[in-house]
Design an enzyme around this catalytic site. Sequence first.
Site, mmCIF file in Angstrom:
data_model
loop_
_atom_site.group_PDB
_atom_site.id
_atom_site.type_symbol
_atom_site.label_atom_id
_atom_site.label_comp_id
_atom_site.label_asym_id
_atom_site.label_seq_id
_atom_site.Cartn_x
_atom_site.Cartn_y
_atom_site.Cartn_z
ATOM 1 N N ASN A 55 69.286 34.062 115.713
ATOM 2 C CA ASN A 55 69.874 35.170 116.473
ATOM 3 C C ASN A 55 69.415 36.462 115.820
ATOM 4 O O ASN A 55 69.880 36.793 114.729
ATOM 5 C CB ASN A 55 71.402 35.027 116.423
ATOM 6 N N TRP A 56 68.501 37.153 116.485
ATOM 7 C CA TRP A 56 67.939 38.371 115.875
ATOM 8 C C TRP A 56 68.883 39.568 116.000
ATOM 9 O O TRP A 56 68.634 40.604 115.403
ATOM 10 C CB TRP A 56 66.587 38.692 116.516
ATOM 11 N N LYS A 57 69.934 39.440 116.802
ATOM 12 C CA LYS A 57 70.870 40.560 117.010
ATOM 13 C C LYS A 57 70.078 41.804 117.456
ATOM 14 O O LYS A 57 69.047 41.651 118.107
ATOM 15 C CB LYS A 57 71.712 40.786 115.759
ATOM 16 N N HIS B 21 79.681 35.420 120.871
ATOM 17 C CA HIS B 21 79.486 35.714 119.446
ATOM 18 C C HIS B 21 80.616 36.640 118.990
ATOM 19 O O HIS B 21 81.072 37.501 119.745
ATOM 20 C CB HIS B 21 78.118 36.372 119.230
ATOM 21 N N GLU C 233 80.606 39.174 117.233
ATOM 22 C CA GLU C 233 80.287 40.606 117.330
ATOM 23 C C GLU C 233 80.504 41.123 118.740
ATOM 24 O O GLU C 233 80.778 42.308 118.944
ATOM 25 C CB GLU C 233 78.844 40.849 116.844
ATOM 26 N N GLU D 29 81.188 29.815 113.544
ATOM 27 C CA GLU D 29 80.749 30.871 112.633
ATOM 28 C C GLU D 29 81.971 31.600 112.085
ATOM 29 O O GLU D 29 82.504 32.507 112.743
ATOM 30 C CB GLU D 29 79.862 31.871 113.373
ATOM 31 N N GLY E 273 76.695 37.482 107.778
ATOM 32 C CA GLY E 273 76.010 38.635 107.182
ATOM 33 C C GLY E 273 76.557 39.033 105.821
ATOM 34 O O GLY E 273 76.259 40.117 105.318
ATOM 35 N N SER F 165 75.515 33.121 107.227
ATOM 36 C CA SER F 165 74.729 33.178 105.985
ATOM 37 C C SER F 165 73.990 31.874 105.670
ATOM 38 O O SER F 165 73.882 31.486 104.511
ATOM 39 C CB SER F 165 75.611 33.603 104.804
ATOM 40 N N GLY G 169 71.367 34.092 111.507
ATOM 41 C CA GLY G 169 71.166 35.509 111.805
ATOM 42 C C GLY G 169 70.049 36.085 110.949
ATOM 43 O O GLY G 169 68.865 35.881 111.226
#
Length: 250
Positions: free
Chosen positions: A12-14, A97, A99, A168, A174, A213, A234
């Site tokens: 997931n490159w965000k 997600h 976020e 997650e 992160g 992570s 990520g």
Amino acid sequence: MTQKNKKLIAGNWKMNGLQGALNEIEAIAKKLTDYADKGTFLICPPATLIAGAKALAGDALHIGAQDCHSEKNGAFTGDISAEMVADLGGRFVIVGHSERREGHHESNAMVKAKAETALEQGIKPIVCCGETLQQREAGEAIGFVTQQIAESTPDSLSKDGEIALAYEPIWAIGTGKTASVDDVAEMHVALRKTLVDKFGARGHTVEILYGGSVKPENANALLHTQDVDGALVGGASLKAESFLGIVAAL
Ligand code: PGA
């Protein structure tokens, strides 16, 4: 213990990556042909790079999206639809997600609607869930996360492996912290039970990924934990070297 023959390793490159980052896609795709029998591999770049990534990905690497709208199309400025993702050759979409749940106030009902719309377009949704540190410390993690999944997944599945989940823990995203292997196993077993309660035997065919992570250094232990069918990665998916380091743990 459920053991899938192939694990799903998803990146997931965000909101990271300009056109130059497509070099990483090319480098990943080239190497993945060595691992084709071991896993299914996916990168979800920002929507702006889906077409470019797809052109370089070849057969060994799938390309997907990080979100889609719950409606098929319409007046939703700035959003992308599942149909648009499918039109570019995307076969997966991450939904729910943390976020997006936090930053865009997405409810379980909204995430479920997105997953259902994705399925209608022939796209496999990866439905995310996870607790806050406060919830974990209060002993509420299992109850909260299993309810999230009971409410965020479609009512029924029409074929095996039609959706995937990603557990997650929010405090592990992160941060460099990962849940202990025992905590991951406990949650994944609870999620498997939730899936089987809801979908019957088909619940065994849903991949449950761990995210938060994941790095080359911890991938081996996490990927060989009970009911862990893959990883949602990520930061370490942004560079070919680290993504491939995780793949090598297979
Ligand atoms: P991370 O992100 O690997 O950078 O912790 C995981 C995710 O949010 O999917």
